[in-house]
Design a protein around this motif. Structure first.
Motif, short mmCIF file in Angstrom:
data_model
loop_
_atom_site.label_atom_id
_atom_site.label_comp_id
_atom_site.label_asym_id
_atom_site.label_seq_id
_atom_site.Cartn_x
_atom_site.Cartn_y
_atom_site.Cartn_z
N HIS A 62 -1.80 99.53 -5.36
CA HIS A 62 -3.06 100.16 -4.96
C HIS A 62 -4.20 99.20 -5.30
CE1 HIS A 62 -0.84 103.95 -4.65
NE2 HIS A 62 -0.33 103.63 -5.81
N GLU A 76 -3.45 100.09 0.41
CA GLU A 76 -2.15 100.49 -0.15
C GLU A 76 -1.17 100.66 1.01
OE1 GLU A 76 -2.92 104.12 -2.25
OE2 GLU A 76 -3.96 104.98 -0.55
N ARG A 77 0.10 100.78 0.69
CA ARG A 77 1.10 100.96 1.74
C ARG A 77 1.29 102.45 2.00
NH1 ARG A 77 3.40 96.23 3.11
NH2 ARG A 77 3.39 94.57 1.56
N ASP A 78 1.51 102.78 3.28
CA ASP A 78 1.80 104.16 3.63
C ASP A 78 3.31 104.38 3.55
OD1 ASP A 78 2.92 103.05 5.92
OD2 ASP A 78 1.40 103.84 7.29
N GLY A 79 3.77 105.51 3.98
CA GLY A 79 5.20 105.83 3.93
C GLY A 79 6.07 104.89 4.75
N ASP A 80 5.50 104.25 5.75
CA ASP A 80 6.24 103.31 6.59
C ASP A 80 6.09 101.87 6.10
OD1 ASP A 80 7.09 105.36 8.30
OD2 ASP A 80 5.24 105.20 9.49
N GLU A 81 5.51 101.71 4.91
CA GLU A 81 5.30 100.39 4.31
C GLU A 81 4.25 99.56 5.02
OE1 GLU A 81 6.53 99.34 1.24
OE2 GLU A 81 6.99 101.46 1.23
N LYS A 82 3.45 100.17 5.89
CA LYS A 82 2.35 99.47 6.55
C LYS A 82 1.15 99.50 5.60
CE LYS A 82 -0.70 99.89 10.52
NZ LYS A 82 -1.17 100.78 11.58
N VAL A 84 -2.47 100.13 4.69
CA VAL A 84 -3.51 100.98 5.23
C VAL A 84 -4.80 100.77 4.44
CG1 VAL A 84 -4.18 103.38 5.65
CG2 VAL A 84 -1.78 102.71 5.87
N SER A 86 -8.73 102.16 3.58
CA SER A 86 -9.64 103.31 3.56
C SER A 86 -10.93 102.83 2.91
CB SER A 86 -9.06 104.45 2.72
OG SER A 86 -7.79 104.82 3.18
N ASN A 118 -4.78 111.60 -5.68
CA ASN A 118 -4.33 110.52 -4.81
C ASN A 118 -5.38 109.40 -4.85
OD1 ASN A 118 -6.47 111.15 -3.00
ND2 ASN A 118 -5.16 112.52 -1.82
#
Length: 158
Positions: A62, A76-82, A84, A86, A118
């Motif tokens: 993060h 940070e990475r999302d659930g698909d490891e992409k 992201v 913000s 989060n």
């Protein structure tokens, strides 16, 4: 000494020169909070967003890059490891003394995570805490509290 993987490992960068010495220790960090100048110096990127992505791609889970009047960029990475991105805006603040502002932000980020927030909520909480600190003439704001940080978040619609 090896730090167990379940231990929260944040890092707060205070100077670009110091940051460059930390390059080998980025992988596996839970959270890292450089400012935009430090992030760009570490990454070699010429903008905050690319620098934040680069840090995640090099192992930080993060990344919270403070960007002055432009607020904070989170990567940070999302659930698909992409990776992201913000953004969290700044709070309206009359700055009396910036000393301690970054420390308050990092402390609030850690506290936010420990409270189960989060990344976005922890960043909002951190922006509010940092603004309270910078409105004080002292490095430790006399009116710093959870209640005042939450109130500041509400006032600024964070």
């Amino acid at each position: 000494m090896t730090v167990p993987s379940n231990v929260l490992r944040p890092m707060y960068c205070t100077r670009s020169v110091k940051g460059k010495k930390m390059m080998g220790g980025l992988s596996g960090l839970f959270a890292f909070k450089p400012n935009h100048i430090e992030a760009m110096a570490l990454s070699g990127c010429d903008n905050t967003e690319d620098a934040a992505k680069w840090l995640v791609e090099h192992g930080v889970k993060h990344v919270f890059v403070s960007a002055g009047a432009d607020g904070m960029v989170i990567a940070e990475r999302d659930g698909d490891e992409k990776v992201v991105l913000s953004a969290v805006p700044i709070c309206k603040t009359t700055i009396k003394n910036a000393t301690g502002g970054g420390d308050s932000v990092m402390a609030a980020l850690i506290k936010g995570y420990l409270m189960g927030m989060n990344s976005m909520d922890a960043a909002r909480f951190a922006q509010a805490a940092g603004s309270i600190t910078m409105e004080s003439e002292h490095a430790i704001a006399e009116n710093m509290s959870f209640e005042n940080a939450y109130k500041r978040m509400e006032e600024n619609k964070l």
